[in-house]
Design an enzyme around this catalytic site. Structure first.
Site, PDB file in Angstrom:
ATOM      1  N   ASP A  39      61.946   0.717 -10.057  1.00 57.68           N
ATOM      2  CA  ASP A  39      60.977   1.494  -9.278  1.00 57.68           C
ATOM      3  C   ASP A  39      60.169   2.503 -10.080  1.00 57.68           C
ATOM      4  OD1 ASP A  39      62.866   3.336  -9.990  1.00 57.68           O
ATOM      5  OD2 ASP A  39      63.718   3.583  -7.988  1.00 57.68           O
TER       6      ASP A  39
ATOM      7  N   GLU B 177      66.089  -5.846  -8.226  1.00 55.84           N
ATOM      8  CA  GLU B 177      66.462  -4.633  -7.473  1.00 55.84           C
ATOM      9  C   GLU B 177      65.398  -4.332  -6.415  1.00 55.84           C
ATOM     10  OE1 GLU B 177      66.774  -0.299  -8.789  1.00 55.84           O
ATOM     11  OE2 GLU B 177      68.730  -1.029  -9.381  1.00 55.84           O
TER      12      GLU B 177
ATOM     13  N   ARG C 258      61.906  14.057 -10.049  1.00 58.23           N
ATOM     14  CA  ARG C 258      60.674  14.829  -9.943  1.00 58.23           C
ATOM     15  C   ARG C 258      60.632  15.710  -8.693  1.00 58.23           C
ATOM     16  NH1 ARG C 258      56.001  12.934 -13.200  1.00 58.23           N
ATOM     17  NH2 ARG C 258      57.154  11.572 -14.583  1.00 58.23           N
TER      18      ARG C 258
ATOM     19  N   HIS D  66      67.471  14.951 -12.648  1.00 58.85           N
ATOM     20  CA  HIS D  66      66.159  14.792 -13.284  1.00 58.85           C
ATOM     21  C   HIS D  66      65.033  14.454 -12.327  1.00 58.85           C
ATOM     22  CE1 HIS D  66      67.331  10.550 -12.908  1.00 58.85           C
ATOM     23  NE2 HIS D  66      66.050  10.286 -12.946  1.00 58.85           N
TER      24      HIS D  66
ATOM     25  N   HIS E  41      68.863  15.583 -19.348  1.00 58.52           N
ATOM     26  CA  HIS E  41      67.661  14.745 -19.491  1.00 58.52           C
ATOM     27  C   HIS E  41      66.687  15.411 -20.454  1.00 58.52           C
ATOM     28  CE1 HIS E  41      64.053  12.512 -18.187  1.00 58.52           C
ATOM     29  NE2 HIS E  41      64.872  11.656 -17.576  1.00 58.52           N
TER      30      HIS E  41
ATOM     31  N   GLU F 256      59.130   6.990  -6.719  1.00 55.81           N
ATOM     32  CA  GLU F 256      59.813   5.689  -6.765  1.00 55.81           C
ATOM     33  C   GLU F 256      59.763   4.914  -5.452  1.00 55.81           C
ATOM     34  OE1 GLU F 256      61.039   8.559  -7.858  1.00 55.81           O
ATOM     35  OE2 GLU F 256      61.401   8.293 -10.008  1.00 55.81           O
TER      36      GLU F 256
HETATM   37  C1  UD1 Z   1      61.468   8.232 -15.126  1.00 60.11           C
HETATM   38  C2  UD1 Z   1      61.220   7.458 -13.828  1.00 60.11           C
HETATM   39  C3  UD1 Z   1      62.377   7.667 -12.880  1.00 60.11           C
HETATM   40  C4  UD1 Z   1      63.710   7.366 -13.530  1.00 60.11           C
HETATM   41  C5  UD1 Z   1      63.823   8.131 -14.834  1.00 60.11           C
HETATM   42  C6  UD1 Z   1      65.085   7.724 -15.539  1.00 60.11           C
HETATM   43  C7  UD1 Z   1      58.882   7.347 -13.116  1.00 60.11           C
HETATM   44  C8  UD1 Z   1      57.806   7.983 -12.336  1.00 60.11           C
HETATM   45  N1  UD1 Z   1      60.040   8.004 -13.166  1.00 60.11           N
HETATM   46  O1  UD1 Z   1      61.479   9.624 -14.799  1.00 60.11           O
HETATM   47  O2  UD1 Z   1      62.214   6.802 -11.765  1.00 60.11           O
HETATM   48  O3  UD1 Z   1      64.725   7.773 -12.655  1.00 60.11           O
HETATM   49  O4  UD1 Z   1      62.716   7.824 -15.664  1.00 60.11           O
HETATM   50  O5  UD1 Z   1      65.496   8.671 -16.468  1.00 60.11           O
HETATM   51  O6  UD1 Z   1      58.683   6.289 -13.663  1.00 60.11           O
HETATM   52  N2  UD1 Z   1      61.308  12.507 -22.222  1.00 60.11           N
HETATM   53  C9  UD1 Z   1      61.449  12.511 -23.591  1.00 60.11           C
HETATM   54  N3  UD1 Z   1      61.991  11.408 -24.191  1.00 60.11           N
HETATM   55  C10 UD1 Z   1      62.413  10.331 -23.488  1.00 60.11           C
HETATM   56  C11 UD1 Z   1      62.272  10.345 -22.097  1.00 60.11           C
HETATM   57  C12 UD1 Z   1      61.708  11.430 -21.484  1.00 60.11           C
HETATM   58  O7  UD1 Z   1      61.115  13.478 -24.255  1.00 60.11           O
HETATM   59  O8  UD1 Z   1      62.928   9.373 -24.099  1.00 60.11           O
HETATM   60  C13 UD1 Z   1      60.699  13.700 -21.539  1.00 60.11           C
HETATM   61  C14 UD1 Z   1      59.212  13.837 -21.798  1.00 60.11           C
HETATM   62  O9  UD1 Z   1      58.880  15.169 -21.891  1.00 60.11           O
HETATM   63  C15 UD1 Z   1      58.590  13.234 -20.555  1.00 60.11           C
HETATM   64  C16 UD1 Z   1      59.581  13.698 -19.494  1.00 60.11           C
HETATM   65  O10 UD1 Z   1      60.861  13.591 -20.143  1.00 60.11           O
HETATM   66  O11 UD1 Z   1      57.287  13.688 -20.318  1.00 60.11           O
HETATM   67  C17 UD1 Z   1      59.578  12.890 -18.228  1.00 60.11           C
HETATM   68  O12 UD1 Z   1      59.599  11.497 -18.513  1.00 60.11           O
HETATM   69  P1  UD1 Z   1      58.924  10.436 -17.492  1.00 60.11           P
HETATM   70  O13 UD1 Z   1      59.093   9.080 -18.012  1.00 60.11           O
HETATM   71  O14 UD1 Z   1      57.542  10.901 -17.160  1.00 60.11           O
HETATM   72  O15 UD1 Z   1      59.746  10.620 -16.152  1.00 60.11           O
HETATM   73  P2  UD1 Z   1      61.284  10.752 -15.892  1.00 60.11           P
HETATM   74  O16 UD1 Z   1      61.502  12.039 -15.173  1.00 60.11           O
HETATM   75  O17 UD1 Z   1      62.068  10.461 -17.100  1.00 60.11           O
HETATM   76  N1  UDP Z   2      72.977   7.153 -18.424  1.00 61.34           N
HETATM   77  C1  UDP Z   2      73.242   7.122 -19.796  1.00 61.34           C
HETATM   78  N2  UDP Z   2      73.326   8.331 -20.459  1.00 61.34           N
HETATM   79  C2  UDP Z   2      73.175   9.524 -19.842  1.00 61.34           C
HETATM   80  C3  UDP Z   2      72.894   9.533 -18.449  1.00 61.34           C
HETATM   81  C4  UDP Z   2      72.793   8.331 -17.768  1.00 61.34           C
HETATM   82  O1  UDP Z   2      73.404   6.057 -20.395  1.00 61.34           O
HETATM   83  O2  UDP Z   2      73.279  10.571 -20.508  1.00 61.34           O
HETATM   84  C5  UDP Z   2      72.853   5.864 -17.703  1.00 61.34           C
HETATM   85  C6  UDP Z   2      73.696   5.706 -16.450  1.00 61.34           C
HETATM   86  O3  UDP Z   2      74.951   5.114 -16.743  1.00 61.34           O
HETATM   87  C7  UDP Z   2      72.829   4.804 -15.565  1.00 61.34           C
HETATM   88  C8  UDP Z   2      71.421   5.136 -15.991  1.00 61.34           C
HETATM   89  O4  UDP Z   2      71.517   5.780 -17.251  1.00 61.34           O
HETATM   90  O5  UDP Z   2      73.049   3.430 -15.846  1.00 61.34           O
HETATM   91  C9  UDP Z   2      70.768   6.037 -14.982  1.00 61.34           C
HETATM   92  O6  UDP Z   2      69.605   6.531 -15.506  1.00 61.34           O
HETATM   93  P1  UDP Z   2      68.855   7.784 -14.888  1.00 61.34           P
HETATM   94  O7  UDP Z   2      69.797   8.655 -14.144  1.00 61.34           O
HETATM   95  O8  UDP Z   2      68.067   8.385 -16.001  1.00 61.34           O
HETATM   96  O9  UDP Z   2      67.788   7.084 -13.929  1.00 61.34           O
HETATM   97  P2  UDP Z   2      67.825   6.552 -12.417  1.00 61.34           P
HETATM   98  O10 UDP Z   2      68.962   5.604 -12.271  1.00 61.34           O
HETATM   99  O11 UDP Z   2      67.903   7.762 -11.539  1.00 61.34           O
HETATM  100  O12 UDP Z   2      66.494   5.889 -12.259  1.00 61.34           O
END
Ligand code: UD1
Ligand code: UDP
Length: 367
Positions: free
Chosen positions: A95, A117, A210, A208, A241, A131
């Site tokens: 999503d 999914e 939004r 984490h 995160h 999402e």
């Molecule tokens: C995204 C997904 C969310 C999912 C989450 C899993 C969208 C809108 N959201 O949210 O559905 O649950 O991933 O974790 O697609 N960042 C880093 N390095 C990384 C990853 C993230 O620095 O490897 C930081 C950056 O500052 C980035 C912020 O995290 O701007 C947010 O990342 P983003 O991909 O925009 O959204 P998530 O909150 O991670």
């Molecule tokens: N996860 C991980 N390391 C972490 C936190 C989560 O490997 O420090 C794994 C967790 O086991 C799950 C997935 O990441 O499979 C969930 O990701 P996240 O919570 O970022 O996203 P969401 O599922 O909410 O989209």
């Protein structure tokens, strides 16, 4: 047959990895892997664990990227790759904004889309945000819907999708989880190895979403801090995160606690083993709501709505929202009331038998 898999974030990578492994076992299928790089470090961690080398990496990640940045950069990058590869089917999982962008880019080129999914619904477009909207938008564009459970299938039927395009497959998260948990697991991180899992209650915390950024997240962390202030033999482990907005709130509120252990995002293996050794889990994550119940760990779900009702209905998870008093009340109950804890600490796995990827690949081969 050419199958292309596109993903961009940590959870998509974890749940797509078993499908890629399964596809690669079939010589009559050419598998092409493309990552958008919506996440960078958190995605690369998973690619390394599952030893996946993408054929294409759009590397769109920018710190502080907006939803529009992710969408625009993903779609234009994916467009070129789809033009070049022309897969028979594009697989996307979940999503995220990468998923929506992948579906739209494929639709523009009339490439068939398989959504893994599919059919999860919270009923509120703004929670989880964005999402819930991504799932609905992708549903409209997808040709094949791979639903984890029958409840997900029912959601799609209610929205008018034809039954013959809906498959109940389970969730690939269980395929991934099946191989990771080991009772004697040793963490490479000494801080985690030195925790006393026998005599202390370890609470695993992640947050984490939004829609929780700001006041709701402040409420969550304040409730944890205040409930645990004067308690002994309890530690909170928070793999935090990489989003700086999460980090700022977490440090502002939780730094003063001497029983909180902040760690960087963990690799999948240590993370699942930490879940397995924890006493309880507090999270707003989607994937963790699926993994926790199958490990028999009570979960307090830090959201007002969830699209994963199966755990709530089985009473292995409780939807506690983001209200300060309600979080404290439920945390207190699980820590002080042994019967409440015992009632929740049972294994429940409505999400699959670990063979979901096999099932999906068989379906694809026959369509
Ligand atoms: C995204 C997904 C969310 C999912 C989450 C899993 C969208 C809108 N959201 O949210 O559905 O649950 O991933 O974790 O697609 N960042 C880093 N390095 C990384 C990853 C993230 O620095 O490897 C930081 C950056 O500052 C980035 C912020 O995290 O701007 C947010 O990342 P983003 O991909 O925009 O959204 P998530 O909150 O991670
Ligand atoms: N996860 C991980 N390391 C972490 C936190 C989560 O490997 O420090 C794994 C967790 O086991 C799950 C997935 O990441 O499979 C969930 O990701 P996240 O919570 O970022 O996203 P969401 O599922 O909410 O989209």
């Amino acid at each position: 047959m050419k199958v292309m898999c596109i993903f961009g974030t940590r959870p998509e990578a974890i749940k797509m990895a078993p499908v890629i492994k399964e596809l690669k076992k079939h010589e009559d299928i050419e598998t092409v892997v493309c990552v958008t790089g919506q996440h960078r470090q958190m995605l690369d961690q998973v690619l390394e664990v599952f030893k996946i080398k993408p054929d294409y990496d759009l590397d769109i990640f920018k710190p502080g990227q907006s939803l529009t940045d992710i969408t625009v950069n993903s779609i234009s990058g994916i467009e070129k790759i789809l033009e070049e590869e022309r897969p028979d089917i594009l697989l996307i999982q979940g999503d995220t904004t990468t998923v929506f962008s992948g579906a739209l880019a494929a639709f523009y080129q009339k490439i068939k889309i398989g959504h893994i999914e599919a059919g999860l619904r919270s009923g509120n477009l703004f929670s989880p945000y964005p999402e819930e909207a991504n799932r609905k938008l992708v549903g409209v564009l997808a040709d094949y819907h791979f639903c984890p459970t029958d409840a997900n299938r029912q959601n799609l039927l209610e929205e008018g999708y034809p039954d013959e395009k809906i498959y109940i497959t389970g969730n690939t998260v269980i395929d991934a989880l099946k191989y990771t948990v080991d009772e004697d697991f040793d963490f490479q991180d000494e801080v985690l190895n030195n925790l006393d899992y026998e005599n202390e209650k370890i609470i695993l915390l992640t947050s984490h979403r939004r829609e929780n950024l700001g006041e709701p997240m402040r409420n969550i962390f304040s409730a944890v801090r205040d409930e645990l202030k004067d308690r002994k033999d309890i530690k909170v482990v928070f793999p935090i995160h990489l989003n700086p907005k999460v980090r700022e709130i977490a440090h502002e509120i939780l730094d003063e606690m001497d029983n909180i252990v902040f760690v960087e995002p963990l690799d999948y293996l240590p993370f699942t083993n930490l879940m397995n050794k924890s006493y309880l889990i507090m999270t707003d994550s989607g994937g963790i709501q699926e993994e926790g119940p199958s490990l028999g760990k009570p979960i307090l779900v830090l959201r007002n709505e969830t699209e994963r009702m199966e755990g709530i209905e089985a009473n292995t998870a409780r939807l506690v929202g983001t209200d300060y008093d309600n979080i404290r009340k439920n945390l207190k109950d699980l820590l002080d009331n042994e019967e409440s804890y015992r009632e929740m600490a049972h294994a429940n796995n409505p999400y699959g038998d670990g063979n979901t990827s096999k099932r999906i690949v068989e379906i694809i081969k026959n369509i």
